[in-house]
Design an enzyme around this catalytic site. Sequence first.
Site, PDB file in Angstrom:
ATOM      1  N   GLY A 752      12.547   0.909  -8.744  1.00  0.00           N
ATOM      2  CA  GLY A 752      13.563  -0.094  -8.435  1.00  0.00           C
ATOM      3  C   GLY A 752      13.155  -1.490  -8.832  1.00  0.00           C
ATOM      4  N   HIS A1023      17.433   0.993  -1.313  1.00  0.00           N
ATOM      5  CA  HIS A1023      16.079   1.114  -1.867  1.00  0.00           C
ATOM      6  C   HIS A1023      16.265   1.538  -3.334  1.00  0.00           C
ATOM      7  CE1 HIS A1023      14.327   1.124   2.255  1.00  0.00           C
ATOM      8  NE2 HIS A1023      15.467   1.728   2.548  1.00  0.00           N
ATOM      9  N   THR A1024      16.400   0.556  -4.224  1.00  0.00           N
ATOM     10  CA  THR A1024      16.726   0.890  -5.629  1.00  0.00           C
ATOM     11  C   THR A1024      15.652   1.734  -6.284  1.00  0.00           C
ATOM     12  OG1 THR A1024      15.836  -1.262  -6.239  1.00  0.00           O
ATOM     13  CG2 THR A1024      18.224  -1.089  -6.075  1.00  0.00           C
ATOM     14  N   CYS A1025      14.426   1.653  -5.733  1.00  0.00           N
ATOM     15  CA  CYS A1025      13.360   2.487  -6.304  1.00  0.00           C
ATOM     16  C   CYS A1025      13.737   3.958  -6.250  1.00  0.00           C
ATOM     17  CB  CYS A1025      12.055   2.301  -5.524  1.00  0.00           C
ATOM     18  SG  CYS A1025      11.667   0.601  -5.151  1.00  0.00           S
ATOM     19  N   PHE A1026      14.442   4.311  -5.186  1.00  0.00           N
ATOM     20  CA  PHE A1026      14.720   5.742  -4.951  1.00  0.00           C
ATOM     21  C   PHE A1026      16.219   6.059  -4.958  1.00  0.00           C
ATOM     22  CE2 PHE A1026      10.909   4.488  -2.523  1.00  0.00           C
ATOM     23  CZ  PHE A1026       9.957   5.219  -3.214  1.00  0.00           C
TER      24      PHE A1026
END
Length: 1057
Positions: A752, A1023-1026
């Site tokens: 993210g 949570h843009t990472c996930f």
Amino acid sequence: MLCWGNASYGQLGLGGIDEEIVLEPRRSDFFVNKKVRDVGCGLRHTVFVLDDGTVYTCGCNDLGQLGHEKSRKKPEQVVALDAQNIVAVACGEAHTLALNDKGQVYAWGLDSDGQLGLQGSEECIRVPRNIKSLSDIQIVQVACGYYHSLALSKASEVFCWGQNKYGQLGLGIDCQKQTSPQLIKSLLGIPFMQVAAGGAHSFVLTLSGAIFGWGRNKFGQLGLNDENDRYVPNLLKSLRSQKIVYICCGEDHTAALTKEGGVFTFGAGGYGQLGHNSTSHEINPRKVFELMGSIVTQVACGRQHTSAFVPSSGRIYSFGLGGNGQLGTGSTSNRKSPFTVKGNWFSYNGQCPQDIGSEDYFCVKRIFSGGDQSFSHYSSPQNCGPPDDFRCSDPSKQIWTVNEALIQKWLSYPSGRFPVEIANEIDGTFSSSGCLNGSFLAISNDDHYRTGTRFSGVDMNAARLLFHKLIQPDHPQISQQVAASLEKNLIPKLTSSLPDVEALRFYLTLPECPLMSDCNNFTTIAIPFGTALVNLEKAPLKVLENWWSVLEPPLFLKIVELFKEVVVHLLKLYKIGIPPSERRIFNSFLHTALKVLEILHRVNEKTGQLIQYDKFYIHEVQELIDIRNDYINWVQQQAYGVDVSHGVTELADIPVTICTYPFVFDAQAKTTLLQTDAVLQMQMAIDQAHRQNVSSLFLPVIESVNPCLILVVRRENIVGDAMEVLRKTKNIDYKKPLKVIFVGEDAVDAGGVRKEFFLLIMRELLDPKYGMFRYYEDSRLIWFSDKTFEDSDLFHLIGVICGLAIYNFTIVDLHFPLALYKKLLKRKPSLDDLKELMPAVGRSMQQLLDYPEDDIEETFCLNFTITVENFGATEVKELVLNGADTAVNRQNRQEFVDAYVDYIFNKSVASLFDAFHAGFHKVCGGKVLLLFQPNELQAMVIGNTNYDWKELEKNTEYKGEYWADHPTIKIFWEVFHELPLEKKKQFLLFLTGSDRIPILGMKSLKLVIQSTGGGESYLPVSHTCFNLLDLPKYTEKETLRCKLIQAIDHNEGFSLI
């Protein structure tokens, strides 16, 4: 019947006359009220065939050439053939062949060199005997040289036997005389319409007018521009374009008749038999000038004289040796140019004179010549019918070809009940490549006579219609017979070398047969057919490629679709499971189908895309094979030097890798390939870093390295910080996984943070304040500015950033036209790209190209210059040398448009783009990238907007207390689907870091929604990472709507929750 010429042995059949020579045409009483079907002339004997199939002979019989022991001065019936219906005869110097209506051949006379084909030891055979070795072959034509014989079969096979002293059998220089018929294998596959023989030379004529000759050539009678004998068939190239329809031979000369009624002669001319008003020999075909004003429809050659018939005047012309009266001119003088044969000739279209009895006029039906004698079959004016026209072939004497009449005949029989001879006819036709190559010819405007390396001479629409008419569910027996013939007889006999372009046609037409597209026939017909195609030698394959390149797109697509279906069929079998014992043959089959597609793809690329590139895509590939594993196998094959560029037979033991044939991959499959390649390179970089770190423990001089490429940047100086790090980065480090750290933020980059980095830095770099790119209002696109104060380092950085984004599977927001991606893939931008970037200018250029009048200079007032803005002022740039003095006109307007496009996309920005290109390829170069089409690369860099919101909902996963039917989830999706498009795109940006979706589609975008504690006053958190959304348990729809919109309107910055 009229007869003239040498009568010394009674060969004119005039009975016991005193003269040994007859100087002008004389009626034969024997033929009164009889119709003659054919006449054969030997050196000293003659054979007549009547309409009822009976055979009569007269003349010299010292070697048994008459087939009876009766009178020799007048025609006597050959009683031994009484039970046969003879349709044609041919005579050598002292031997005779007769052909019956069943296609069987009978022979008698001199057999000193095996010219009778009877394999006997007797010098002479005085009674006709059947040539048994030909009894199972249906012969349609026979021809005789002095001591050799030829035959043409219904299946377009040419047989020869007898003397081969001069190579007249065409079997090669080592071949001695042959006492039984031998197939000339070097001619297999060519569709023939005629065989002919001279004293010791031979010819065959194809359906499209090509002539092959061999044998004695002392006087140039083969027309090959020299005087060397030929022992194998040679193409007479100089006559290929002349539409030759008939050929005949004398002892040492040859005459050819054209479709237009012209006559070419060549060979011995010592007696004037070539008709060129000279006694010179001709080693090249030469048109008979004095006949050029007339349309000749019949031509015949004697030993050393030639006859020609002109129906418009009803006259026969002759030239050559006249010593035995064979010219019919009333004298024994030789004639070097065409001279009218004496007689009251009556034209079929003319009117009979009223003052003379009609019995004094002759209406010619057909002329015959041979030896030193000539004949004319005629009728009286009141019974006059149209004369024979040698330019129109007799169907009974022709090879089988698939045509409307034949198909109707086959279909007229009830299914399952057609006779044996029909089954044999179907089998013979579809077992012979020659017959199929003679089928479906382009007869409109005689187009098939133009057959060559660039034109097939085939009417593909006729092929499709006739094949579909023939192969019908209502007639399964026909389909079964055709399939069996193709599988067992035709395809197994195909060879890699072909004698002529006409032998290639069926490679073009057979894919139109519905049987080829039947999956039940893939392994028995389609794949063996493909194997033969792939194994063709370079020259014939090149011709086939030329023919494909000029096909109508739907016809070309038909072949592509056929072999795509074969590939899918095989891959499905593979997925089900192939027994180990069958793996080798399976590999061979799959290689074949893919190699055919590879050849077709090469043709498509050379022609500038006859069909769209995506028509080669096999979308099922991703479902049927493990692309990642396939790519790894392919990389290993490349590493070990496995070459798959050769033929199919050597490839059976090599596992098939679809990556060898990347043109079948669609954009999604290519993206998977690129990701696989990137993962491999990343792993290699990580492994290398680990090895170096381990070494550094023992060898202090070796520095330890980070297995990732770390970018530490400040939000307020994101460009400067990134440039500082990337400028010092070694090329090898670009291959490591990218990790981004924003100074002062706690987020761990699991994807993210990296996404937002790319978003922010591209927004900054493309900001107009830098002046690096020009914004085009009409198209809302940007392009490199040719007037910028920034150095090339920044352009290099943008290239690196774009490369890193692709390499790290991250979508970036770039508003460049498609031309950028074309240039990255080494493709040339075109006018279409100018239309995309500058719509108004592009339209103007198109109007210039389309302008129909000649007054372009006055109307458009253009020269080879372009006006550009330079900091508020305008500047004129020349597009070519002296462009200001070069006006744009009708002749050079395309050059002007090309130069304009080149300036915008290439010349004006060359140094800037080169820096961008270098940066991009430093990270993301390689073979896999070049597999992409420009629009596919664009979609991979910036994503696409093929939104499918229902698919997004369908693929979403839930955690914690949530499931698909939880009340909060149900109202969430109700709210989401009610949002306008822009808000939905904002939600994607909020949750994933980009408002565009990956090239792999919505199905590849996995969202996760999990429940959180707290009350309804909390906002949703991403949570843009996930791609993970923390969603409080809202109970009211309106509350959820307000909180969701509030959250997605404030989505920048990262922190740990």
